[in-house]
Each structure stands twice: as structure tokens, then as C-alpha cells.
Motif scaffolding. Sequence first.
Motif, PDB file in Angstrom:
ATOM      1  N   GLU A   1       0.663  -1.195  -0.119  1.00  0.00           N
ATOM      2  CA  GLU A   1      -0.122   0.150   0.135  1.00  0.00           C
ATOM      3  C   GLU A   1       0.737   1.397   0.104  1.00  0.00           C
ATOM      4  OE1 GLU A   1      -4.117  -1.464   2.486  1.00  0.00           O
ATOM      5  OE2 GLU A   1      -2.282  -1.193   3.755  1.00  0.00           O
ATOM      6  N   ILE A   2       1.922   1.184   0.676  1.00  0.00           N
ATOM      7  CA  ILE A   2       2.714   2.217   0.698  1.00  0.00           C
ATOM      8  C   ILE A   2       3.574   2.499  -0.442  1.00  0.00           C
ATOM      9  CG2 ILE A   2       5.076   3.463   1.854  1.00  0.00           C
ATOM     10  CD1 ILE A   2       4.310   1.668   4.544  1.00  0.00           C
ATOM     11  N   GLU A   3       4.041   1.407  -1.179  1.00  0.00           N
ATOM     12  CA  GLU A   3       4.489   1.388  -2.376  1.00  0.00           C
ATOM     13  C   GLU A   3       3.604   2.037  -3.531  1.00  0.00           C
ATOM     14  OE1 GLU A   3       7.560  -1.557  -4.575  1.00  0.00           O
ATOM     15  OE2 GLU A   3       5.793  -2.313  -3.785  1.00  0.00           O
ATOM     16  N   GLY A   4       2.486   1.623  -3.215  1.00  0.00           N
ATOM     17  CA  GLY A   4       1.424   1.892  -4.353  1.00  0.00           C
ATOM     18  C   GLY A   4       1.177   3.317  -4.226  1.00  0.00           C
ATOM     19  N   CYS A   5       1.129   4.124  -3.157  1.00  0.00           N
ATOM     20  CA  CYS A   5       0.890   5.562  -3.067  1.00  0.00           C
ATOM     21  C   CYS A   5       1.976   6.402  -3.424  1.00  0.00           C
ATOM     22  CB  CYS A   5       0.657   5.795  -1.374  1.00  0.00           C
ATOM     23  SG  CYS A   5      -0.653   5.276  -0.778  1.00  0.00           S
ATOM     24  N   LEU A   6       3.144   5.841  -3.793  1.00  0.00           N
ATOM     25  CA  LEU A   6       4.506   6.501  -3.921  1.00  0.00           C
ATOM     26  C   LEU A   6       4.923   6.079  -5.110  1.00  0.00           C
ATOM     27  CD1 LEU A   6       6.176   6.680  -0.385  1.00  0.00           C
ATOM     28  CD2 LEU A   6       4.667   8.604  -1.526  1.00  0.00           C
ATOM     29  N   SER A   7       4.654   6.493  -6.453  1.00  0.00           N
ATOM     30  CA  SER A   7       5.259   6.122  -7.679  1.00  0.00           C
ATOM     31  C   SER A   7       6.688   6.600  -7.712  1.00  0.00           C
ATOM     32  CB  SER A   7       4.384   7.209  -8.906  1.00  0.00           C
ATOM     33  OG  SER A   7       4.437   8.480  -8.674  1.00  0.00           O
ATOM     34  N   ASN A   8       7.402   5.603  -8.686  1.00  0.00           N
ATOM     35  CA  ASN A   8       8.862   5.903  -8.747  1.00  0.00           C
ATOM     36  C   ASN A   8       9.623   5.372  -7.596  1.00  0.00           C
ATOM     37  OD1 ASN A   8       8.360   6.972 -11.385  1.00  0.00           O
ATOM     38  ND2 ASN A   8       8.205   8.994 -10.679  1.00  0.00           N
ATOM     39  N   LEU A   9       8.984   4.605  -6.479  1.00  0.00           N
ATOM     40  CA  LEU A   9       9.724   4.557  -5.385  1.00  0.00           C
ATOM     41  C   LEU A   9      10.027   2.914  -5.458  1.00  0.00           C
ATOM     42  CD1 LEU A   9      11.050   4.475  -2.484  1.00  0.00           C
ATOM     43  CD2 LEU A   9       8.747   4.425  -1.744  1.00  0.00           C
ATOM     44  N   SER A  10      11.173   2.337  -5.575  1.00  0.00           N
ATOM     45  CA  SER A  10      11.578   0.877  -5.687  1.00  0.00           C
ATOM     46  C   SER A  10      11.300   0.233  -4.246  1.00  0.00           C
ATOM     47  CB  SER A  10      12.745   0.919  -6.194  1.00  0.00           C
ATOM     48  OG  SER A  10      13.856   0.991  -5.316  1.00  0.00           O
ATOM     49  N   GLY A  11      10.772  -0.926  -4.393  1.00  0.00           N
ATOM     50  CA  GLY A  11      10.653  -1.750  -3.305  1.00  0.00           C
ATOM     51  C   GLY A  11      11.927  -1.964  -2.454  1.00  0.00           C
ATOM     52  N   LYS A  12      13.173  -1.827  -2.965  1.00  0.00           N
ATOM     53  CA  LYS A  12      14.420  -1.923  -2.024  1.00  0.00           C
ATOM     54  C   LYS A  12      14.672  -0.731  -1.401  1.00  0.00           C
ATOM     55  CE  LYS A  12      19.025  -2.954  -1.561  1.00  0.00           C
ATOM     56  NZ  LYS A  12      19.334  -2.292  -0.273  1.00  0.00           N
ATOM     57  N   VAL A  13      14.396   0.467  -2.169  1.00  0.00           N
ATOM     58  CA  VAL A  13      14.503   1.902  -1.332  1.00  0.00           C
ATOM     59  C   VAL A  13      13.415   1.957  -0.335  1.00  0.00           C
ATOM     60  CG1 VAL A  13      14.385   4.159  -1.437  1.00  0.00           C
ATOM     61  CG2 VAL A  13      15.592   2.821  -3.198  1.00  0.00           C
ATOM     62  N   LEU A  14      12.042   1.282  -0.293  1.00  0.00           N
ATOM     63  CA  LEU A  14      10.973   1.400   0.615  1.00  0.00           C
ATOM     64  C   LEU A  14      11.465   0.487   1.727  1.00  0.00           C
ATOM     65  CD1 LEU A  14       8.460   2.401   1.701  1.00  0.00           C
ATOM     66  CD2 LEU A  14       7.326   0.599   0.407  1.00  0.00           C
ATOM     67  N   SER A  15      12.003  -0.456   1.454  1.00  0.00           N
ATOM     68  CA  SER A  15      12.455  -1.411   2.451  1.00  0.00           C
ATOM     69  C   SER A  15      13.637  -0.792   3.307  1.00  0.00           C
ATOM     70  CB  SER A  15      12.936  -2.837   1.668  1.00  0.00           C
ATOM     71  OG  SER A  15      13.211  -3.726   2.740  1.00  0.00           O
ATOM     72  N   ASP A  16      14.514  -0.345   2.491  1.00  0.00           N
ATOM     73  CA  ASP A  16      15.815   0.236   3.587  1.00  0.00           C
ATOM     74  C   ASP A  16      15.129   1.474   4.260  1.00  0.00           C
ATOM     75  OD1 ASP A  16      17.414  -1.376   2.229  1.00  0.00           O
ATOM     76  OD2 ASP A  16      18.210   0.203   0.761  1.00  0.00           O
ATOM     77  N   ARG A  17      14.178   2.300   3.685  1.00  0.00           N
ATOM     78  CA  ARG A  17      13.627   3.533   4.372  1.00  0.00           C
ATOM     79  C   ARG A  17      12.931   3.220   5.682  1.00  0.00           C
ATOM     80  NH1 ARG A  17      17.091   5.359   2.136  1.00  0.00           N
ATOM     81  NH2 ARG A  17      17.397   6.766   0.562  1.00  0.00           N
TER      82      ARG A  17
END
Length: 108
Positions: A38-54
Motif C-alpha cells: 500500500e505504501i509502495e502504491g501511494c508513492l510512484s517511482n519508489l522501488s521496493g528496495k529503497v522503501l524497505s531500506d527507508r
Amino acid sequence: MNEFEMCPRFEKAVDVLSKRWVALIVFVLMQGPRRFGEIEGCLSNLSGKVLSDRLKEMENEGIIQRTVYPEMPVRIEYSLTAKGNALAPILGEISSWSSEWIELGVKQ
């Protein structure tokens, strides 16, 4: 001449919040707990790897909480802690400022 010295706490706060995507992730979580997708879907251009790291960094800073629900399949949700919720007025002010001063499609 007086030498200006930056407050170390302020400097760390700016360092944490200025990492790419952190403020936007907090903004998304201000609406309530969300799953990774859901978080990933709200933020276009954000990769899963970067989201996981953040998310890991923000959890280590005490800004978010990761809750694992023992279901099949396992459900994991991310939510703001009290420390994270304390950022809401700051992000609200940034939102107000951007509405007044930032024009999309125009370089400043």
C-alpha cells in the motif's frame, strides 16, 4: 565575529527527514497503518528496495512501528509511533507552504 554553531539535534533531525522518501512515507502513514504494498502504491517511482531500506531506517529511529500479525499468510503493517505522529504538524505546515508557494511545472 560570532561563529554560528548548528544544534546537533536539529542537524540530526534534518538529516533523518531529508533522506529521499522519508517525509513522504510519514505523510502516507499519517492516514493510518499501511502494508508495504500500500505504501509502495501511494508513492510512484519508489522501488521496493529503497522503501524497505527507508522503513528499516525509520523503525531504527523510532518513527515507525512494524507490526507482524500471526496469520496465514503473515500480515505486516507499518504505523507511526508517537515520535512519528509528532511530525504531523510539521508536514502540515510544509503542505500549506507548498500550496501557496510551489507551482508545478514551473522551475523556480
